[in-house]
Design an enzyme around this catalytic site. Structure first.
Site, PDB file in Angstrom:
ATOM      1  N   LYS A   1       6.395  95.535  48.773  1.00  0.00           N
ATOM      2  CA  LYS A   1       7.153  96.759  48.513  1.00  0.00           C
ATOM      3  C   LYS A   1       8.212  97.002  49.585  1.00  0.00           C
ATOM      4  O   LYS A   1       9.290  97.538  49.296  1.00  0.00           O
ATOM      5  CB  LYS A   1       6.196  97.951  48.392  1.00  0.00           C
ATOM      6  CG  LYS A   1       5.296  97.851  47.154  1.00  0.00           C
ATOM      7  CD  LYS A   1       6.114  97.668  45.870  1.00  0.00           C
ATOM      8  CE  LYS A   1       5.267  97.563  44.636  1.00  0.00           C
ATOM      9  NZ  LYS A   1       6.068  97.398  43.392  1.00  0.00           N
TER      10      LYS A   1
ATOM     11  N   ASN B   1       9.819  97.039  37.165  1.00  0.00           N
ATOM     12  CA  ASN B   1       8.623  97.789  37.540  1.00  0.00           C
ATOM     13  C   ASN B   1       7.373  96.937  37.708  1.00  0.00           C
ATOM     14  O   ASN B   1       6.454  97.334  38.422  1.00  0.00           O
ATOM     15  CB  ASN B   1       8.351  98.860  36.461  1.00  0.00           C
ATOM     16  CG  ASN B   1       6.955  99.415  36.530  1.00  0.00           C
ATOM     17  OD1 ASN B   1       6.629 100.203  37.415  1.00  0.00           O
ATOM     18  ND2 ASN B   1       6.107  98.998  35.603  1.00  0.00           N
TER      19      ASN B   1
ATOM     20  N   TYR C   1       0.549  93.506  49.162  1.00  0.00           N
ATOM     21  CA  TYR C   1       1.220  94.524  48.356  1.00  0.00           C
ATOM     22  C   TYR C   1       2.246  95.298  49.188  1.00  0.00           C
ATOM     23  O   TYR C   1       3.397  95.478  48.774  1.00  0.00           O
ATOM     24  CB  TYR C   1       0.184  95.479  47.766  1.00  0.00           C
ATOM     25  CG  TYR C   1       0.777  96.595  46.941  1.00  0.00           C
ATOM     26  CD1 TYR C   1       1.135  96.390  45.616  1.00  0.00           C
ATOM     27  CD2 TYR C   1       0.976  97.863  47.478  1.00  0.00           C
ATOM     28  CE1 TYR C   1       1.684  97.410  44.848  1.00  0.00           C
ATOM     29  CE2 TYR C   1       1.516  98.885  46.726  1.00  0.00           C
ATOM     30  CZ  TYR C   1       1.867  98.659  45.417  1.00  0.00           C
ATOM     31  OH  TYR C   1       2.419  99.682  44.672  1.00  0.00           O
TER      32      TYR C   1
ATOM     33  N   VAL D   1       7.430  87.972  34.338  1.00  0.00           N
ATOM     34  CA  VAL D   1       8.601  88.211  35.187  1.00  0.00           C
ATOM     35  C   VAL D   1       8.701  87.220  36.334  1.00  0.00           C
ATOM     36  O   VAL D   1       9.755  87.102  36.966  1.00  0.00           O
ATOM     37  CB  VAL D   1       8.617  89.652  35.737  1.00  0.00           C
ATOM     38  CG1 VAL D   1       8.714  90.662  34.611  1.00  0.00           C
ATOM     39  CG2 VAL D   1       7.405  89.919  36.627  1.00  0.00           C
TER      40      VAL D   1
END
Length: 288
Positions: free
Chosen positions: A165, A95, A161, A69
């Site tokens: 998000k 996802n 991370y 991706v």
């Protein structure tokens, strides 16, 4: 309200990061419980094949697609193939994601770049590749971008991370407004904020080569303990797709913990408080 079966049955879904974890749970639920034809995209060919076989052996319809991706051309190729071979797309779930432990200043540049490529660029590439097809079709479609409870918290030793998000959440909030401005009322955009869901994301997370390796590995072990209280990918998937069918924008898998984190975040911003030590507030609700 319509059930998720009534909304999604018979349609085509594309789910990235579908080889394992919550992505695999979404793929299984979409195919087996909702009767969708599912295209599973993942960079891990072996995991992808296992999940597809599990689905097809149980009578579901699943097609594997080995895709990175982080590669815009690869995602564009997937979108064009799906449009040509499967027709209108009913559900897109961006996802795919990876983790990283350790102090920010110890984080290897390669690990940072890989995480940004997958967690942020991967969502952007999915939106950029699939949205023109969705805008052109008259059929209703749903776009779900995977954020995390981490999107509304600050968390030490997982900074890359958590940052990613937050980016996914703000990207999705802006996309929701852009879809409305474009007059595309047939496209529903949602941000998914799971709490702890069983997966291998902590096992496969990056660490540090130098610096404080003890801190990085200590955080990994803490996340393993959190995983012991996690819900299954299948349980998360059922909740996510039902809330999508209900028209929710902020989709949460564990309302008690995720909504508490959202409330605390809002109160922190209103009061202009600096971030509190995460474990004093979210000991039982740590990031996915």
């Amino acid at each position: 309200m319509a059930s998720s079966v009534e909304v999604f049955a018979g349609g085509t879904a594309v789910i990235t990061g579908a080889g394992t974890g919550i992505g695999a749970g979404l793929a299984r639920h979409a195919a087996l419980a909702l009767g969708m034809s599912v295209v599973l995209a993942d960079i891990d060919e072996a995991a992808l094949e296992r999940t597809c076989v599990d689905i097809t052996d149980d009578g579901g319809r699943a097609t594997p697609a080995v895709v990175n991706v982080g590669n815009a051309a690869a995602v564009q190729g997937l979108a064009d193939r799906v449009a040509k071979e499967s027709g209108p797309l009913r559900l897109l779930v961006n996802n795919a994601g990876v983790q990283q432990f350790g102090y920010l200043w110890d984080t290897p540049v390669a690990n940072w770049e890989r995480l940004v490529s997958v967690n942020i660029n991967g969502v952007f590439h999915g939106i950029r590749a699939f949205m023109p097809h969705l805008l052109a079709q008259p059929e209703q479609a749903w776009v779900l971008n995977m954020a995390s409870i981490g999107a509304v918290t600050a968390w030490p030793l997982q900074t890359p991370y958590i940052m990613s998000k937050h980016a996914v959440l703000s990207m999705t909030e802006c996309l929701h407004q852009e879809v409305a401005r474009a007059g595309a009322g047939h496209i529903q955009v949602s941000a998914v904020l799971p709490g702890a869901v069983t997966s291998r994301i902590f096992d496969e997370a990056g660490g540090v080569d130098g610096g404080d390796q003890t801190a990085a590995e200590g955080e990994r072990q803490a996340m393993f303990r959190v995983r012991e209280r996690a819900i299954s990918p299948e349980e998360a998937a059922a909740t996510i797709l039902q809330q999508a069918a209900d028209g929710e924008f902020y989709i949460v898998t564990q309302p008690e913990s995720v909504l508490a984190a959202m409330h605390d975040r809002a109160q922190q911003l209103i009061a202009r408080r600096p971030p509190a030590p995460a474990r004093s507030r979210f000991t039982a609700q740590q990031p996915e």
